[in-house]
Structures are given as C-alpha cells and as structure tokens.
Motif scaffolding. Structure first.
Motif, PDB file in Angstrom:
ATOM      1  N   GLY A 224     -27.858 -35.459  15.741  1.00 47.13           N
ATOM      2  CA  GLY A 224     -27.736 -34.183  15.038  1.00 47.13           C
ATOM      3  C   GLY A 224     -28.558 -34.142  13.765  1.00 47.13           C
ATOM      4  O   GLY A 224     -29.266 -33.161  13.493  1.00 47.13           O
ATOM      5  N   ALA A 225     -28.490 -35.211  12.976  1.00 43.88           N
ATOM      6  CA  ALA A 225     -29.260 -35.263  11.729  1.00 43.88           C
ATOM      7  C   ALA A 225     -30.766 -35.256  12.010  1.00 43.88           C
ATOM      8  O   ALA A 225     -31.542 -34.574  11.333  1.00 43.88           O
ATOM      9  CB  ALA A 225     -28.883 -36.499  10.924  1.00 43.88           C
ATOM     10  N   PHE A 226     -31.167 -35.999  13.014  1.00 44.35           N
ATOM     11  CA  PHE A 226     -32.590 -36.013  13.348  1.00 44.35           C
ATOM     12  C   PHE A 226     -33.047 -34.668  13.891  1.00 44.35           C
ATOM     13  O   PHE A 226     -34.183 -34.241  13.648  1.00 44.35           O
ATOM     14  CB  PHE A 226     -32.864 -37.120  14.367  1.00 44.35           C
ATOM     15  N   ALA A 227     -32.180 -33.982  14.626  1.00 46.58           N
ATOM     16  CA  ALA A 227     -32.543 -32.650  15.111  1.00 46.58           C
ATOM     17  C   ALA A 227     -32.758 -31.683  13.952  1.00 46.58           C
ATOM     18  O   ALA A 227     -33.696 -30.869  13.963  1.00 46.58           O
ATOM     19  CB  ALA A 227     -31.465 -32.133  16.053  1.00 46.58           C
ATOM     20  N   ASP A 228     -31.917 -31.766  12.933  1.00 47.31           N
ATOM     21  CA  ASP A 228     -32.103 -30.914  11.756  1.00 47.31           C
ATOM     22  C   ASP A 228     -33.401 -31.239  11.033  1.00 47.31           C
ATOM     23  O   ASP A 228     -34.122 -30.339  10.575  1.00 47.31           O
ATOM     24  CB  ASP A 228     -30.913 -31.081  10.808  1.00 47.31           C
ATOM     25  N   ALA A 229     -33.688 -32.528  10.923  1.00 50.68           N
ATOM     26  CA  ALA A 229     -34.928 -32.917  10.246  1.00 50.68           C
ATOM     27  C   ALA A 229     -36.155 -32.427  11.018  1.00 50.68           C
ATOM     28  O   ALA A 229     -37.127 -31.936  10.439  1.00 50.68           O
ATOM     29  CB  ALA A 229     -34.975 -34.431  10.086  1.00 50.68           C
ATOM     30  N   ILE A 230     -36.104 -32.540  12.338  1.00 46.21           N
ATOM     31  CA  ILE A 230     -37.225 -32.078  13.152  1.00 46.21           C
ATOM     32  C   ILE A 230     -37.384 -30.564  13.045  1.00 46.21           C
ATOM     33  O   ILE A 230     -38.501 -30.030  12.961  1.00 46.21           O
ATOM     34  CB  ILE A 230     -37.028 -32.516  14.609  1.00 46.21           C
ATOM     35  N   LYS A 231     -36.256 -29.835  13.027  1.00 46.31           N
ATOM     36  CA  LYS A 231     -36.327 -28.382  12.891  1.00 46.31           C
ATOM     37  C   LYS A 231     -36.928 -27.985  11.549  1.00 46.31           C
ATOM     38  O   LYS A 231     -37.738 -27.050  11.460  1.00 46.31           O
ATOM     39  CB  LYS A 231     -34.929 -27.791  13.050  1.00 46.31           C
ATOM     40  N   ALA A 232     -36.529 -28.690  10.485  1.00 51.37           N
ATOM     41  CA  ALA A 232     -37.102 -28.395   9.166  1.00 51.37           C
ATOM     42  C   ALA A 232     -38.603 -28.673   9.156  1.00 51.37           C
ATOM     43  O   ALA A 232     -39.391 -27.905   8.583  1.00 51.37           O
ATOM     44  CB  ALA A 232     -36.403 -29.232   8.107  1.00 51.37           C
TER      45      ALA A 232
END
Length: 379
Positions: A224-232
């Motif tokens: 989840g955290a990596f998905a947010d970072a990738i989206k940003a």
C-alpha cells in the motif's frame, strides 16, 4: 472290453493307479521323455526333440528380427544420440537410421527445436537494502544434444538453480525503484546474459531464448505504501508533462508575437523616416523657390493652405451688405456635401438673388487671383 463294462475286467478307470488318483509326477516325466528329447524312440535311434533344421530356421528368423530391430526414425525436431555399450558414439539428424541392436548400441532421442519454459518467484534484497518479490519466466531450448545427455545429470534443474543465482546477482546490484519502474527490461537482459554464461560454463547444451519479468512487487505488508509512492511519482511526471506542453504552446506564440511587433516597429520606423525625408526634401525645394520669389511663394502657400482647409469643410457664404437682420440658413443642405452654399437675404418673405451673384463673383475672383499667382510662381 471297455473299461466301464461290467465284469471282471470292466468298470476300471484308465487313470487309476492301483485304484488311487493318477501320479502327476509320472505323467510329467512321460511328457518330457516324449517331447523333450531325453531318450531314444524304438530301435531306430531317432531323437525325440525338434528337428535340427527347424532349430536352425528358428535361429535365422530370430537373427533377422534382431537385426531389423536396429532400424529407427529420428523426427525433424529431434536429434539422435547413439550410445555403444553406454558410451557416446555419434549424433544423427532427422530421417531413418540403423544401429547395431541392443545390447550393443542404443539411441536416445532429444527434442532440440521445442521451446521449454520454467518460472521462478523469489524474494530478494536490493542494493538499497529493500526487499522485492520478482516473478520471472524463462524460455529455452536444447542446442547440443550430446551435452544435454552426458555433461549434466539434470540440465533442467541446473538451469533453475542458475536462474536463481543470476537474478539474485542482478537484483542485488540494482535499486528497488529502478526494478519497480523503468528497469525491468534492463534487469531481464542482464539476467539473460549472466544465465547464458553460467549454462555455457557448465556445458549443459541449453540456450536461453528469452527472460521475462512477469511481475516485480514489494512484499505484501508494504504494498500500500509503495503504491502511494508510485502514484505520487506518476502525478509528478504528469504535471511536468503538462507544464512542458503548456510551455511548448505559449513560448512559440510569444515568440511569434514578438517577431510581429518587431516587424511592425521596423515598418513604422521606415515609414516615419521616409515621410520625414520627403517633408525635408519638399521644404528644401520650397525654400529655394521662396528665396527666388518671396511674395509669390508666400501668396501661393496661403492660397494652397486655404484651399486645403476650405475643401474639407462645409461653408456658408453670407452677403453682409445686402442681407437683412433675419437670415435663413439651409441646415438640411449644409451637412450633405462640401460644396459652398450661398444664403440669400430674405426681404419681406421673399428671396433676393443678389447674394448668389455676389458669392459667385467673389469665388470667380478668388480663382482668378489664385491662377495668376501660380503662373507667376512658375515663371
């Protein structure tokens, strides 16, 4: 007498041995003695077994069948590895072939054109001390049939172990962001090269066709955290692209506007300079004429100026001497044209024609004086 007839010799079982059951051992001995060639029949001394000619024929037929069993066919996609007493002898291609039958020579057929697949999923440590789960798939085929059969005990298992080693080495030299975003293709290429080098050093007889990274993800607890970072990161790149697109649309437009204004300024400059030069040249010519004939030139300038001024305005000519205190102005005709309008005097409700005659005489006199002055100036 029949065995089942009544009487002293009848009702006797032929298999009866002293009134008991038949002896099986005795029967087997008699059968072997009759068909097994164990003794002689009669006084002629002929053998009780198979004839020698039949035995020879059977041996010949068996030999022919044994030789025919040496024929085999290799399919187009296969290679045949010929073994003699278990040792490598040669490799044959497609088509019909013959070998010395078993146990002298044997053939192992290997499919060298078929594509083989192997997949592997591993959790590995990256260069920046992060953990990544990589799912890879490898397509390979057999390049050397003899190496595939003899050099390695299990070439497919060897390839699996070599794949694990190669991908761990490549991932260990890369960062996690590089693996998850734009570096998948490069990681796959480096893994393919390293894997092929390992297989060639082991002489496994395998060649790698392609290595694909099907998926590369962080571990489940932190996805989840990596998905947010990738989206940003994707939003950042999107905004950068939008800004670049806006700049590419505005900057050329601004440059075109600047070029247009510079062109207009240069044209205005050229026009003003040319007009000033023309005015200066006209003034110089007029000054020369004025120095030669000042009075005539002065009169001409006055008349030309008055003609220029009066020709662009509406005029009303009044006969002051013969006019009455009450004047009539034709307002409806004054704004329609530039021609001079003479207003006669009104005497007791009537119109006088003296005003028109006087105005026509004054205009004719002015034209005559103006033409005479021009003639003098030209002389």
């Amino acid at each position: 007498m029949a065995w089942n007839e009544p009487g002293p010799g009848g009702n006797k079982d032929p298999w009866d041995n002293n009134g008991g059951p038949p002896d099986l051992d005795e029967l087997l001995k008699k059968f072997r003695g009759r068909f097994g060639g164990g003794g002689k029949r009669g006084s002629g001394g002929s053998s009780g077994g198979l004839p020698k000619g039949m035995i020879t024929m059977i041996a010949i037929i068996a030999g022919i069948l044994w030789l025919l069993s040496g024929f085999y066919i290799v399919q187009p996609a296969e290679r045949g590895v010929v073994l003699q007493f278990g040792q490598y002898l040669s490799t044959v291609g497609e088509g019909p072939h013959w070998r010395v039958p078993w146990p002298v020579q044997t053939v192992e057929k290997v499919n060298v054109d078929g594509i083989r697949n192997v997949s592997d999923t591993q959790m590995m440590l990256t260069k920046d001390e992060n953990i990544v789960v990589v799912d890879m798939a490898v397509q390979y085929r057999v390049s050397s049939a003899e190496d595939f059969v003899f050099r390695v005990r299990d070439p497919d298992m060897t390839l699996r172990h070599a794949l694990k080693s190669a991908v761990r080495e490549v991932v260990g030299k890369s960062t996690m962001d590089f693996i998850l975003t734009a570096g998948r293709e490069e990681v796959a290429q480096q893994t393919e090269l390293l894997l092929q080098e390992t297989l060639d050093s082991y002489r496994t007889g395998l060649v790698v066709n392609e290595v694909n990274i099907k998926d590369a993800q962080p571990p489940e607890p932190v996805q989840g955290a990596f998905a947010d970072a990738i989206k940003a990161r994707e939003d950042e790149q999107r905004l950068i692209n939008e800004a670049e697109a806006y700049a590419n649309s505005v900057v050329p437009q601004a440059r075109g506007e600047a070029v247009r204004r510079i062109t207009e300024a240069n044209a205005y400059q050229t026009r003003v300079v040319q007009e000033a030069s023309g005015e200066a040249s006209r003034f110089s010519q007029l000054l020369a004429e004025y120095e030669r004939a000042p009075e005539v030139t002065r009169q001409r300038l006055y008349l030309e100026t008055m003609d220029e001024v009066m020709s662009n305005t509406d005029k009303v000519l009044l006969d002051v001497e013969q006019s009455s205190p009450l004047l009539y102005l034709p307002v409806d005709k004054m704004g329609g044209g530039r021609a001079a309008t003479s207003v006669p005097s009104m005497e007791r409700g009537g119109l006088s024609s003296s005003g028109s005659s006087s105005s026509s005489s004054s205009s004719s006199s002015s034209r005559n004086s103006r033409s005479s002055s021009r003639e003098r100036a030209s002389r």
